[in-house]
Design a protein around this motif. Structure first.
Motif, PDB file in Angstrom:
ATOM      1  N   PHE A   1       0.763  -1.101   0.140  1.00  0.00           N
ATOM      2  CA  PHE A   1       0.165  -0.025  -0.105  1.00  0.00           C
ATOM      3  C   PHE A   1       1.093   1.258  -0.059  1.00  0.00           C
ATOM      4  O   PHE A   1       0.558   2.509  -0.187  1.00  0.00           O
ATOM      5  N   SER A   2       2.197   0.929   0.398  1.00  0.00           N
ATOM      6  CA  SER A   2       3.197   2.193   0.293  1.00  0.00           C
ATOM      7  C   SER A   2       3.789   1.979  -1.071  1.00  0.00           C
ATOM      8  O   SER A   2       4.860   1.380  -1.312  1.00  0.00           O
ATOM      9  N   PHE A   3       3.190   2.608  -2.315  1.00  0.00           N
ATOM     10  CA  PHE A   3       3.570   2.371  -3.528  1.00  0.00           C
ATOM     11  C   PHE A   3       4.936   2.793  -3.840  1.00  0.00           C
ATOM     12  O   PHE A   3       5.465   3.685  -3.422  1.00  0.00           O
ATOM     13  N   LEU A   4       5.632   1.812  -4.538  1.00  0.00           N
ATOM     14  CA  LEU A   4       7.109   1.924  -4.781  1.00  0.00           C
ATOM     15  C   LEU A   4       8.102   2.045  -3.671  1.00  0.00           C
ATOM     16  O   LEU A   4       9.349   1.888  -3.879  1.00  0.00           O
ATOM     17  N   ASP A   5       7.659   1.599  -2.437  1.00  0.00           N
ATOM     18  CA  ASP A   5       8.386   1.617  -1.139  1.00  0.00           C
ATOM     19  C   ASP A   5       8.185   0.184  -0.435  1.00  0.00           C
ATOM     20  O   ASP A   5       9.099  -0.287  -0.035  1.00  0.00           O
ATOM     21  N   GLY A   6       6.893  -0.289  -0.497  1.00  0.00           N
ATOM     22  CA  GLY A   6       6.719  -1.705  -0.176  1.00  0.00           C
ATOM     23  C   GLY A   6       6.306  -2.705  -1.086  1.00  0.00           C
ATOM     24  O   GLY A   6       5.485  -2.130  -2.183  1.00  0.00           O
ATOM     25  N   ALA A   7       6.532  -4.034  -0.919  1.00  0.00           N
ATOM     26  CA  ALA A   7       6.369  -4.780  -2.241  1.00  0.00           C
ATOM     27  C   ALA A   7       5.130  -6.013  -1.792  1.00  0.00           C
ATOM     28  O   ALA A   7       4.861  -6.555  -2.702  1.00  0.00           O
ATOM     29  N   SER A   8       5.132  -6.037  -0.460  1.00  0.00           N
ATOM     30  CA  SER A   8       4.295  -7.271   0.014  1.00  0.00           C
ATOM     31  C   SER A   8       2.988  -7.092   0.585  1.00  0.00           C
ATOM     32  O   SER A   8       2.794  -6.180   1.018  1.00  0.00           O
ATOM     33  N   HIS A   9       1.924  -7.889   0.052  1.00  0.00           N
ATOM     34  CA  HIS A   9       0.628  -7.800   0.884  1.00  0.00           C
ATOM     35  C   HIS A   9       0.664  -8.018   2.401  1.00  0.00           C
ATOM     36  O   HIS A   9       1.645  -8.511   2.940  1.00  0.00           O
ATOM     37  N   PRO A  10       0.081  -7.064   3.167  1.00  0.00           N
ATOM     38  CA  PRO A  10      -0.015  -7.313   4.480  1.00  0.00           C
ATOM     39  C   PRO A  10       0.115  -8.731   5.063  1.00  0.00           C
ATOM     40  O   PRO A  10       0.643  -8.950   5.934  1.00  0.00           O
ATOM     41  N   GLU A  11      -0.949  -9.473   4.592  1.00  0.00           N
ATOM     42  CA  GLU A  11      -0.934 -11.031   4.922  1.00  0.00           C
ATOM     43  C   GLU A  11       0.465 -11.657   4.595  1.00  0.00           C
ATOM     44  O   GLU A  11       0.955 -12.491   5.675  1.00  0.00           O
ATOM     45  N   GLU A  12       1.193 -11.206   3.582  1.00  0.00           N
ATOM     46  CA  GLU A  12       2.546 -11.898   3.269  1.00  0.00           C
ATOM     47  C   GLU A  12       3.485 -11.256   4.395  1.00  0.00           C
ATOM     48  O   GLU A  12       4.399 -12.145   4.788  1.00  0.00           O
ATOM     49  N   LEU A  13       3.684 -10.108   4.973  1.00  0.00           N
ATOM     50  CA  LEU A  13       4.368  -9.649   5.863  1.00  0.00           C
ATOM     51  C   LEU A  13       3.999 -10.391   7.371  1.00  0.00           C
ATOM     52  O   LEU A  13       5.180 -10.759   7.956  1.00  0.00           O
ATOM     53  N   VAL A  14       2.805 -10.465   7.634  1.00  0.00           N
ATOM     54  CA  VAL A  14       2.508 -11.600   8.665  1.00  0.00           C
ATOM     55  C   VAL A  14       3.167 -12.784   8.494  1.00  0.00           C
ATOM     56  O   VAL A  14       3.780 -13.504   9.753  1.00  0.00           O
ATOM     57  N   GLU A  15       2.705 -13.297   7.510  1.00  0.00           N
ATOM     58  CA  GLU A  15       3.493 -14.632   7.663  1.00  0.00           C
ATOM     59  C   GLU A  15       4.759 -14.967   7.673  1.00  0.00           C
ATOM     60  O   GLU A  15       5.541 -15.876   8.248  1.00  0.00           O
ATOM     61  N   GLU A  16       5.589 -13.899   6.945  1.00  0.00           N
ATOM     62  CA  GLU A  16       6.994 -14.009   6.875  1.00  0.00           C
ATOM     63  C   GLU A  16       7.432 -13.676   8.462  1.00  0.00           C
ATOM     64  O   GLU A  16       8.578 -14.154   8.781  1.00  0.00           O
ATOM     65  N   ALA A  17       6.756 -12.800   8.961  1.00  0.00           N
ATOM     66  CA  ALA A  17       7.248 -12.528  10.592  1.00  0.00           C
ATOM     67  C   ALA A  17       7.044 -13.737  11.396  1.00  0.00           C
ATOM     68  O   ALA A  17       7.961 -14.056  12.198  1.00  0.00           O
ATOM     69  N   VAL A  18       6.025 -14.542  11.103  1.00  0.00           N
ATOM     70  CA  VAL A  18       5.937 -15.702  11.893  1.00  0.00           C
ATOM     71  C   VAL A  18       7.249 -16.726  11.445  1.00  0.00           C
ATOM     72  O   VAL A  18       7.831 -17.394  12.389  1.00  0.00           O
ATOM     73  N   ARG A  19       7.431 -16.913  10.055  1.00  0.00           N
ATOM     74  CA  ARG A  19       8.674 -17.722   9.828  1.00  0.00           C
ATOM     75  C   ARG A  19       9.877 -17.299  10.454  1.00  0.00           C
ATOM     76  O   ARG A  19      10.751 -17.999  10.845  1.00  0.00           O
TER      77      ARG A  19
ATOM     78  N   ARG B   1       4.696  13.444  -5.178  1.00  0.00           N
ATOM     79  CA  ARG B   1       5.873  12.654  -5.722  1.00  0.00           C
ATOM     80  C   ARG B   1       5.642  12.615  -7.241  1.00  0.00           C
ATOM     81  O   ARG B   1       4.798  12.094  -7.606  1.00  0.00           O
ATOM     82  N   PRO B   2       6.618  12.699  -7.887  1.00  0.00           N
ATOM     83  CA  PRO B   2       6.698  12.374  -9.368  1.00  0.00           C
ATOM     84  C   PRO B   2       6.222  11.164  -9.748  1.00  0.00           C
ATOM     85  O   PRO B   2       6.836  10.047  -9.080  1.00  0.00           O
ATOM     86  N   PRO B   3       5.630  10.682 -10.909  1.00  0.00           N
ATOM     87  CA  PRO B   3       5.218   9.536 -11.049  1.00  0.00           C
ATOM     88  C   PRO B   3       6.672   8.510 -11.349  1.00  0.00           C
ATOM     89  O   PRO B   3       7.515   9.168 -11.976  1.00  0.00           O
ATOM     90  N   GLY B   4       6.541   7.261 -10.815  1.00  0.00           N
ATOM     91  CA  GLY B   4       7.735   6.358 -10.995  1.00  0.00           C
ATOM     92  C   GLY B   4       8.950   6.727  -9.945  1.00  0.00           C
ATOM     93  O   GLY B   4       9.876   6.072 -10.206  1.00  0.00           O
ATOM     94  N   GLN B   5       8.720   7.755  -9.421  1.00  0.00           N
ATOM     95  CA  GLN B   5      10.025   8.061  -8.254  1.00  0.00           C
ATOM     96  C   GLN B   5       9.718   7.189  -6.976  1.00  0.00           C
ATOM     97  O   GLN B   5       8.754   7.162  -6.221  1.00  0.00           O
ATOM     98  N   ALA B   6      10.715   6.251  -6.754  1.00  0.00           N
ATOM     99  CA  ALA B   6      10.653   5.219  -5.799  1.00  0.00           C
ATOM    100  C   ALA B   6      10.695   6.064  -4.533  1.00  0.00           C
ATOM    101  O   ALA B   6      10.232   5.699  -3.352  1.00  0.00           O
TER     102      ALA B   6
END
Length: 222
Positions: free
Chosen positions: A72-90, A135-140
């Motif tokens: 949801f933080s475009f161009l700064d985060g890459a994973s769904h919230p659920e994926e972040l939770v699952e990786e935190a558990v792993r 933020r200019p388009p495409g600027q990470a």
């Protein structure tokens, strides 16, 4: 009393909001094979989260990640919230904070997934200060000075949610929230925890540019 706004009467027959919205938009139902994702192109309703089989490591270090962005933080985060939770558990983390830019966009999905797997959560946001342009388009790299804020319980969440909403309203257009330290200092009510770890934060930027003395001045300012 009767009245109309834009041709819609105040005393209309009862109608579910979903039906009303569908009639206004004349949108068809979800296509065959809709996957239940958030996109309106696929489904009106997201399916309940189903936790995969996860295994926590037996030997872990007591650690909680308190600065984390989802997609949801475009161009700064890459994973769904659920994926972040699952990786935190792993990884065996003891807790995880979701701190997307200037909003609580993914916290519902984050909270649902974390509850399903028993992961303690923290809600927060990386707030942009002194923003004068989008933020200019495409600027990470997000523009502006950032302040990482974590909510201390429900009151902190409510205060931060209201602060973020007011910042977006003040900006007047999407992607242009406007707030500053003076406004935040009036709104925290002792219900927030402020972190200085963001590289776009005042303390880190001053440390890199001018050294420890400048960083100390920014810390005193906070």
């Amino acid at each position: 009393m009767f009245g109309t706004v834009g041709g819609v009467g105040w005393r209309n027959p009862p109608i579910p909001w979903s039906t009303f919205e569908r009639q206004l938009s004349d949108a068809p139902g979800p296509p065959v094979g809709a996957d239940g994702g958030d996109s309106p192109a696929w489904s009106r309703h997201r399916h309940a989260y189903q936790a995969p089989a996860l295994t926590r490591p037996t030997a872990t270090t007591a650690y909680a990640e308190l600065h984390c962005h989802s997609n949801f933080s475009f161009l700064d985060g890459a994973s769904h919230p659920e994926e972040l939770v699952e990786e935190a558990v792993r990884l065996g983390l003891e807790a995880l904070a979701l701190t997307d830019h200037d909003g609580f966009y993914g916290v519902v999905r984050f909270a649902e997934a974390a509850r399903a797997v028993g992961l303690p959560t923290v809600f927060g946001a990386e707030v942009t200060l002194g923003l004068t342009r989008r933020r200019p388009p495409g600027q990470a790299d997000p523009v502006g000075e950032h302040l990482l804020i974590l909510a201390r319980g429900p009151e902190g969440y409510a205060r931060l949610s209201r602060t973020l909403a007011e910042a977006h309203l003040r900006g007047g257009k999407k992607g242009l929230p406007r707030t500053d330290l003076a406004a935040l200092s009036e709104q925290h009510g002792g219900a927030w925890q402020v972190l200085t770890g963001c590289r776009k934060g005042a303390v880190a930027a001053a440390l890199v540019a001018e050294g420890p003395a400048a960083a100390a001045r920014q810390l005193a300012r906070l």
